[in-house]
Design a protein around this motif. Sequence first.
Motif, PDB file in Angstrom:
ATOM      1  N   THR A  45     -17.950  -7.855   6.162  1.00  8.40           N
ATOM      2  CA  THR A  45     -19.387  -7.825   6.444  1.00  8.40           C
ATOM      3  C   THR A  45     -20.028  -9.123   5.978  1.00  8.40           C
ATOM      4  O   THR A  45     -19.413  -9.912   5.255  1.00  8.40           O
ATOM      5  N   ASN A  46     -21.281  -9.311   6.351  1.00  8.76           N
ATOM      6  CA  ASN A  46     -22.003 -10.514   5.902  1.00  8.76           C
ATOM      7  C   ASN A  46     -22.376 -10.432   4.423  1.00  8.76           C
ATOM      8  O   ASN A  46     -22.886 -11.393   3.866  1.00  8.76           O
ATOM      9  N   THR A  47     -22.126  -9.291   3.779  1.00  4.09           N
ATOM     10  CA  THR A  47     -22.350  -9.157   2.332  1.00  4.09           C
ATOM     11  C   THR A  47     -21.030  -9.184   1.560  1.00  4.09           C
ATOM     12  O   THR A  47     -20.949  -8.696   0.437  1.00  4.09           O
ATOM     13  N   ASP A  48     -19.998  -9.718   2.203  1.00  6.62           N
ATOM     14  CA  ASP A  48     -18.673  -9.871   1.586  1.00  6.62           C
ATOM     15  C   ASP A  48     -18.071  -8.553   1.114  1.00  6.62           C
ATOM     16  O   ASP A  48     -17.597  -8.430  -0.019  1.00  6.62           O
ATOM     17  N   GLN A  49     -18.083  -7.578   1.987  1.00  4.83           N
ATOM     18  CA  GLN A  49     -17.382  -6.326   1.746  1.00  4.83           C
ATOM     19  C   GLN A  49     -16.371  -6.140   2.863  1.00  4.83           C
ATOM     20  O   GLN A  49     -16.591  -6.571   3.995  1.00  4.83           O
ATOM     21  N   LEU A  50     -15.257  -5.491   2.544  1.00  5.33           N
ATOM     22  CA  LEU A  50     -14.275  -5.146   3.566  1.00  5.33           C
ATOM     23  C   LEU A  50     -14.527  -3.724   4.020  1.00  5.33           C
ATOM     24  O   LEU A  50     -14.653  -2.815   3.197  1.00  5.33           O
ATOM     25  N   ILE A  51     -14.603  -3.550   5.325  1.00 10.10           N
ATOM     26  CA  ILE A  51     -14.845  -2.234   5.909  1.00 10.10           C
ATOM     27  C   ILE A  51     -13.645  -1.855   6.761  1.00 10.10           C
ATOM     28  O   ILE A  51     -13.167  -2.650   7.565  1.00 10.10           O
ATOM     29  N   ARG A  71      -5.820  17.375  13.338  1.00 11.93           N
ATOM     30  CA  ARG A  71      -7.200  16.907  13.278  1.00 11.93           C
ATOM     31  C   ARG A  71      -7.768  17.324  11.923  1.00 11.93           C
ATOM     32  O   ARG A  71      -7.632  18.474  11.510  1.00 11.93           O
ATOM     33  N   VAL A  72      -8.386  16.366  11.229  1.00 11.40           N
ATOM     34  CA  VAL A  72      -8.969  16.627   9.914  1.00 11.40           C
ATOM     35  C   VAL A  72     -10.368  16.023   9.852  1.00 11.40           C
ATOM     36  O   VAL A  72     -10.696  15.133  10.646  1.00 11.40           O
ATOM     37  N   PRO A  73     -11.198  16.490   8.928  1.00 14.57           N
ATOM     38  CA  PRO A  73     -12.511  15.853   8.758  1.00 14.57           C
ATOM     39  C   PRO A  73     -12.319  14.371   8.441  1.00 14.57           C
ATOM     40  O   PRO A  73     -11.366  13.994   7.737  1.00 14.57           O
ATOM     41  N   HIS A  74     -13.213  13.549   8.956  1.00 16.91           N
ATOM     42  CA  HIS A  74     -13.071  12.103   8.766  1.00 16.91           C
ATOM     43  C   HIS A  74     -14.440  11.436   8.796  1.00 16.91           C
ATOM     44  O   HIS A  74     -15.425  12.025   9.220  1.00 16.91           O
ATOM     45  N   ASP A  75     -14.477  10.223   8.315  1.00 15.83           N
ATOM     46  CA  ASP A  75     -15.665   9.380   8.415  1.00 15.83           C
ATOM     47  C   ASP A  75     -15.341   8.224   9.345  1.00 15.83           C
ATOM     48  O   ASP A  75     -14.177   7.873   9.547  1.00 15.83           O
ATOM     49  N   ALA A  76     -16.367   7.617   9.905  1.00 13.90           N
ATOM     50  CA  ALA A  76     -16.175   6.525  10.851  1.00 13.90           C
ATOM     51  C   ALA A  76     -15.691   5.254  10.163  1.00 13.90           C
ATOM     52  O   ALA A  76     -14.898   4.502  10.732  1.00 13.90           O
ATOM     53  N   GLN A  77     -16.168   5.019   8.945  1.00 13.14           N
ATOM     54  CA  GLN A  77     -15.783   3.796   8.236  1.00 13.14           C
ATOM     55  C   GLN A  77     -16.015   3.969   6.753  1.00 13.14           C
ATOM     56  O   GLN A  77     -16.709   4.884   6.318  1.00 13.14           O
ATOM     57  N   ALA A  78     -15.405   3.059   5.976  1.00 17.86           N
ATOM     58  CA  ALA A  78     -15.593   3.061   4.523  1.00 17.86           C
ATOM     59  C   ALA A  78     -15.297   1.670   3.994  1.00 17.86           C
ATOM     60  O   ALA A  78     -14.608   0.871   4.629  1.00 17.86           O
ATOM     61  N   ARG A  79     -15.806   1.404   2.814  1.00 17.43           N
ATOM     62  CA  ARG A  79     -15.531   0.144   2.133  1.00 17.43           C
ATOM     63  C   ARG A  79     -14.151   0.209   1.488  1.00 17.43           C
ATOM     64  O   ARG A  79     -13.787   1.210   0.874  1.00 17.43           O
ATOM     65  N   VAL A  80     -13.376  -0.848   1.645  1.00 14.94           N
ATOM     66  CA  VAL A  80     -12.066  -0.935   0.993  1.00 14.94           C
ATOM     67  C   VAL A  80     -12.306  -1.380  -0.444  1.00 14.94           C
ATOM     68  O   VAL A  80     -12.782  -2.486  -0.683  1.00 14.94           O
ATOM     69  N   ARG A  81     -11.971  -0.516  -1.398  1.00 14.55           N
ATOM     70  CA  ARG A  81     -12.170  -0.824  -2.810  1.00 14.55           C
ATOM     71  C   ARG A  81     -10.854  -0.995  -3.557  1.00 14.55           C
ATOM     72  O   ARG A  81     -10.832  -1.491  -4.666  1.00 14.55           O
ATOM     73  N   LEU A  82      -9.743  -0.531  -2.937  1.00 15.85           N
ATOM     74  CA  LEU A  82      -8.449  -0.563  -3.612  1.00 15.85           C
ATOM     75  C   LEU A  82      -7.332  -0.635  -2.578  1.00 15.85           C
ATOM     76  O   LEU A  82      -7.336   0.123  -1.611  1.00 15.85           O
ATOM     77  N   LEU A  83      -6.396  -1.549  -2.806  1.00 19.12           N
ATOM     78  CA  LEU A  83      -5.174  -1.622  -2.009  1.00 19.12           C
ATOM     79  C   LEU A  83      -4.074  -0.923  -2.783  1.00 19.12           C
ATOM     80  O   LEU A  83      -3.888  -1.182  -3.980  1.00 19.12           O
ATOM     81  N   VAL A  84      -3.359  -0.025  -2.132  1.00 21.66           N
ATOM     82  CA  VAL A  84      -2.249   0.682  -2.770  1.00 21.66           C
ATOM     83  C   VAL A  84      -0.997   0.397  -1.964  1.00 21.66           C
ATOM     84  O   VAL A  84      -0.853   0.876  -0.845  1.00 21.66           O
ATOM     85  N   ASP A  85      -0.117  -0.422  -2.541  1.00 19.76           N
ATOM     86  CA  ASP A  85       1.164  -0.707  -1.906  1.00 19.76           C
ATOM     87  C   ASP A  85       2.168   0.328  -2.363  1.00 19.76           C
ATOM     88  O   ASP A  85       2.333   0.564  -3.566  1.00 19.76           O
ATOM     89  N   LEU A  86       2.833   0.972  -1.396  1.00 21.22           N
ATOM     90  CA  LEU A  86       3.798   2.012  -1.728  1.00 21.22           C
ATOM     91  C   LEU A  86       5.154   1.374  -2.011  1.00 21.22           C
ATOM     92  O   LEU A  86       5.573   0.442  -1.324  1.00 21.22           O
ATOM     93  N   THR A  87       5.811   1.890  -3.042  1.00 22.90           N
ATOM     94  CA  THR A  87       7.087   1.350  -3.478  1.00 22.90           C
ATOM     95  C   THR A  87       8.003   2.497  -3.860  1.00 22.90           C
ATOM     96  O   THR A  87       7.537   3.599  -4.158  1.00 22.90           O
ATOM     97  N   THR A  88       9.289   2.233  -3.874  1.00 23.32           N
ATOM     98  CA  THR A  88      10.246   3.226  -4.362  1.00 23.32           C
ATOM     99  C   THR A  88      10.614   2.959  -5.821  1.00 23.32           C
ATOM    100  O   THR A  88      11.316   3.740  -6.434  1.00 23.32           O
ATOM    101  N   GLU A  89      10.103   1.862  -6.363  1.00 23.61           N
ATOM    102  CA  GLU A  89      10.387   1.508  -7.752  1.00 23.61           C
ATOM    103  C   GLU A  89       9.513   2.309  -8.709  1.00 23.61           C
ATOM    104  O   GLU A  89       8.392   2.681  -8.379  1.00 23.61           O
TER     105      GLU A  89
END
Length: 136
Positions: A45-51, A71-89
């Motif tokens: 966004t122009n306010t430096d947020q990731l959507i 089909r589940v309840p959902h929202d159209a968009q959200a701010r990305v606040r955390l990246l979670v990389d999945l690992t087997t370690e």
Amino acid sequence: MLFRGPSGSGKSDLALRCLAQAPGPLVQNGAAVLISDDQCHVTKTNTDQLIVSAPEPLKGLIEVRGVGICRVPHDAQARVRLLVDLTTETPERLPPEPMETETLLGIAVPRTQLCPHYPSSAIKALLLLAAVTCRS
């Protein structure tokens, strides 16, 4: 949260467990809401947020292995606040302080790794999300 990992790594399963997490003493606000499963659009966004948002054909759908597309309840968009990389370690006992970040589209986003196969991984992901949300 934006879950990342190769196909079959447990992204949808972990998301499903996060969605099912009821509010309680550890997770005050309960579950997150699904934005997208399998694919997503990330914009700045122009306010430096990731959507993050879902491609039109995937809105409200999640693949549940062994059950099918649900089909589940959902929202159209959200701010990305955390990246979670999945690992087997096995994750470190204590995460680094301050939390690692990764730059996406020019914006530093807190990043962690979780093994999605632990029963507690959904609660861990929600606790981490709450922690980074309080800091931002």
